[in-house]
Enzyme design. Structure first.
Site, PDB file in Angstrom:
ATOM      1  N   SER A  63       5.838  -7.978   4.807  1.00  0.00           N
ATOM      2  CA  SER A  63       4.990  -8.856   5.619  1.00  0.00           C
ATOM      3  C   SER A  63       5.799  -9.622   6.657  1.00  0.00           C
ATOM      4  CB  SER A  63       4.255  -9.863   4.735  1.00  0.00           C
ATOM      5  OG  SER A  63       3.542  -9.207   3.718  1.00  0.00           O
TER       6      SER A  63
HETATM    7  N1  SAH Z   1       5.515  -8.715  -0.405  1.00  0.00           N
HETATM    8  C1  SAH Z   1       6.017  -7.411  -0.051  1.00  0.00           C
HETATM    9  C2  SAH Z   1       5.056  -6.677   0.802  1.00  0.00           C
HETATM   10  C3  SAH Z   1       4.354  -5.697   0.020  1.00  0.00           C
HETATM   11  S1  SAH Z   1       3.210  -4.644   0.861  1.00  0.00           S
HETATM   12  C4  SAH Z   1       7.347  -7.530   0.634  1.00  0.00           C
HETATM   13  O1  SAH Z   1       7.798  -8.662   0.833  1.00  0.00           O
HETATM   14  O2  SAH Z   1       7.943  -6.517   0.948  1.00  0.00           O
HETATM   15  C5  SAH Z   1       2.045  -4.522  -0.444  1.00  0.00           C
HETATM   16  C6  SAH Z   1       2.528  -3.824  -1.681  1.00  0.00           C
HETATM   17  O3  SAH Z   1       1.463  -3.859  -2.617  1.00  0.00           O
HETATM   18  C7  SAH Z   1       2.859  -2.348  -1.472  1.00  0.00           C
HETATM   19  O4  SAH Z   1       4.151  -2.105  -1.890  1.00  0.00           O
HETATM   20  C8  SAH Z   1       1.829  -1.624  -2.351  1.00  0.00           C
HETATM   21  O5  SAH Z   1       2.329  -0.455  -2.964  1.00  0.00           O
HETATM   22  C9  SAH Z   1       1.525  -2.681  -3.377  1.00  0.00           C
HETATM   23  N2  SAH Z   1       0.257  -2.511  -4.081  1.00  0.00           N
HETATM   24  C10 SAH Z   1      -0.947  -2.111  -3.605  1.00  0.00           C
HETATM   25  N3  SAH Z   1      -1.867  -2.107  -4.581  1.00  0.00           N
HETATM   26  C11 SAH Z   1      -1.242  -2.516  -5.721  1.00  0.00           C
HETATM   27  C12 SAH Z   1      -1.651  -2.720  -7.074  1.00  0.00           C
HETATM   28  N4  SAH Z   1      -2.897  -2.503  -7.491  1.00  0.00           N
HETATM   29  N5  SAH Z   1      -0.724  -3.145  -7.959  1.00  0.00           N
HETATM   30  C13 SAH Z   1       0.552  -3.368  -7.596  1.00  0.00           C
HETATM   31  N6  SAH Z   1       0.993  -3.194  -6.330  1.00  0.00           N
HETATM   32  C14 SAH Z   1       0.115  -2.776  -5.403  1.00  0.00           C
END
Ligand code: SAH
Length: 216
Positions: A63
């Protein structure tokens, strides 16, 4: 090199976070200290402190710095929390949370992302994080309740298990909306069955995929 990155971090805080209203000194300090570039591939290091998200593989993104700061501030962490994070991704947000909480439980559905994040965070010396490759729309029941829960992916609605796993007085921050835009929402559990809600503006996240999220 690290000196340049620490300048870039300082600039990020001064130009992207403070002018947009991020005030919590502990959040600003954490954003100033966590080496965001180490959570993206080396070819992107030069862009790591810019005002936008970046790809982290598996069609996912880290993000934008402002969104990480905004969501963290909305959690109102005092340092003593048991915090649950859904969507570890690169682990960058996890690092910020680990500096501001007692313990962080982080859940990621894509195992290679979880493995890479765990390695980066171990190399940086964080010792208060537990990882799980799982569908985070179900929360992480074993360690509930949580004082703070943060969801880093866009949900069609608030997953019921996350509300159930929130401690009394606990805060849940989650983007809710359709697949193209969401509203950042904070839900506070005032009493067992009483939840209040505050909105923090529009945002755009990748999909939260799971039993209580999007179907795929
Ligand atoms: N906060 C993270 C950004 C993550 S993007 C950072 O700083 O890099 C969102 C993430 O949520 C992705 O990696 C995706 O695979 C994950 N995601 C989506 N649905 C999910 C679920 N049901 N359970 C766990 N992770 C999930």
């Amino acid at each position: 090199m690290e000196a340049d990155f620490s300048l870039a971090r300082e600039r990020m805080v001064k130009t992207q976070l403070i002018p947009r209203g991020i005030k919590d000194p502990d959040v600003l300090e954490a954003m100033k200290s966590v080496p965001r570039h180490l959570f993206v591939e080396e070819a992107l290091w030069g862009e790591a402190y810019n005002d936008h998200p970046l790809p982290i593989g598996e069609k996912q993104t880290i993000s934008q710095p402002y969104i990480v700061a905004l969501m963290t501030e909305a959690l109102e962490l005092s340092g003593n929390e048991k915090t649950l994070e859904i969507g570890t991704g690169s682990g960058y947000q996890t690092a910020i949370l680990a500096q501001l909480s007692r313990k962080v439980y982080t859940v990621e559905r894509i195992r290679p992302l979880m493995t890479a994040a765990r390695k980066t965070l171990a190399e940086l010396g964080y010792a208060n994080i537990l990882f799980k490759a799982f569908d985070g729309t179900l929360g992480w029941e074993e360690h509930a309740p949580y004082d703070a829960i943060i969801v880093a992916a866009g949900a069609p609605k608030i997953p019921e298990p996350l509300l159930e796993q929130l401690a009394l007085g606990g805060r849940l921050v989650i983007p809710v909306g359709n697949r193209f835009s969401q509203e950042l929402i904070r839900v506070t559990r005032k009493e067992k069955e009483v939840f209040t809600r505050k909105e923090f503006g529009g945002c755009r996240f990748v999909d939260l995929i799971g039993i209580h999220g999007w179907k795929s």
